[in-house]
Design an enzyme around this catalytic site. Sequence first.
Site, PDB file in Angstrom:
ATOM      1  N   GLY A 117       0.845  -1.186   0.000  1.00 13.01           N
ATOM      2  CA  GLY A 117       0.000   0.000   0.000  1.00 13.01           C
ATOM      3  C   GLY A 117       0.880   1.235   0.000  1.00 13.01           C
ATOM      4  O   GLY A 117       2.017   1.212  -0.488  1.00 13.01           O
ATOM      5  N   ILE A 154       2.381   2.681   2.516  1.00 15.09           N
ATOM      6  CA  ILE A 154       3.594   2.501   3.307  1.00 15.09           C
ATOM      7  C   ILE A 154       4.590   1.619   2.558  1.00 15.09           C
ATOM      8  O   ILE A 154       5.798   1.905   2.512  1.00 15.09           O
ATOM      9  CB  ILE A 154       3.264   1.924   4.693  1.00 15.09           C
ATOM     10  N   ARG A 166       1.804  -5.374  12.020  1.00 17.98           N
ATOM     11  CA  ARG A 166       1.225  -5.668  13.323  1.00 17.98           C
ATOM     12  C   ARG A 166       1.826  -6.972  13.824  1.00 17.98           C
ATOM     13  O   ARG A 166       2.115  -7.884  13.037  1.00 17.98           O
ATOM     14  CB  ARG A 166      -0.315  -5.788  13.248  1.00 17.98           C
ATOM     15  N   GLU A 221       2.051  -7.722  22.731  1.00 16.68           N
ATOM     16  CA  GLU A 221       2.589  -6.364  22.750  1.00 16.68           C
ATOM     17  C   GLU A 221       1.852  -5.533  23.796  1.00 16.68           C
ATOM     18  O   GLU A 221       0.619  -5.555  23.800  1.00 16.68           O
ATOM     19  CB  GLU A 221       2.428  -5.731  21.365  1.00 16.68           C
ATOM     20  N   HIS A 265       7.485  -0.663  18.856  1.00 13.87           N
ATOM     21  CA  HIS A 265       6.359  -0.132  18.080  1.00 13.87           C
ATOM     22  C   HIS A 265       6.446   1.396  17.960  1.00 13.87           C
ATOM     23  O   HIS A 265       5.564   2.121  18.402  1.00 13.87           O
ATOM     24  CB  HIS A 265       5.013  -0.541  18.699  1.00 13.87           C
TER      25      HIS A 265
END
Length: 316
Positions: A150, A152, A232, A260, A279
């Site tokens: 996409g 990113i 993720r 996380e 993160h």
Amino acid sequence: MTTDVWLPVPADEIDGLPDPADSGLTYRLWDGEPDFPADPADCVFYVVPYMKPTSVAVRPFAGMTSLRVVQTLTAGMDHVTPGIGALRPGVVLCNAKGVHEASTAELTLALILASLRGIPGFVRGQERQEWRAGFYPALADKSVLIVGYGSIGAAIEDRLAPFECARVVRVARSARATERGPVHALAELPALLPHADVVVLSTPLTPDTRHLADAGFLSRMKDGALLVNVSRGPVVDTEALITEAAKGRITAALDVTDPEPLPAGHPLWHTPGVLISPHVGGSSSAFLPRARRLLAAQLSRFVQGEPLRNQVFTTT
């Protein structure tokens, strides 16, 4: 008429917001605190607090009976989708496309270079006053596979361009053509993995991508390959990664983990060849200026009755 807008940053810090006197909007500051800033029933435009857990992000939903727009400040929507069943029909959900590309792509390159060139070992060596000379892999001449092409993923490729990679291969949910070259369908991934020196995960978390990097995926990666996850945590099967990395066959650089935050004592902390950042892909000085511009543009469109950007779906 209800006209409240809930923002996680003060309205006076966002240039270009519609003037309350002209638009009739009332800006309320809420960044996930226990108390709401006003009656949720009066909120028509909700900007979700950034980097807060799902329990915080969706807590006002049930009371937002006049809501028309949910705007996240994240590229993904997985932290709000568990609560959308509480929303009234017709609520438009928008993501933050355009906000995180620069920051996340920059960290991706940092993780790749740090892992290949042995930077973590140099830091440990400096702490111990050890001179760790040697011969280390370069990014030059490597084949890079970007899984999740996409905005990113495209930004990551932009930043790979000066590094003389042998090739960049792109994978997305479905095949398409781009100016840079073809994007392969996700179904082609098993055949592409054995040829990649660096595999970058930048895909959204969906039912189809949960544990995408499972034992089978990791076993297809070539010896010495590097896995980089900036998507993720649950896109990677943590146990499978620990098993494969512990053999020394592949390495990994992870900005996201599952679970996380990664708890103290978790074996992933000490798995050989694994570099972990907490993160911070989107959490840089690049975030706020782009987030503010997005909010000003979206609320201007909202007031003028124009279609909002970055619409992901509408509740039914």
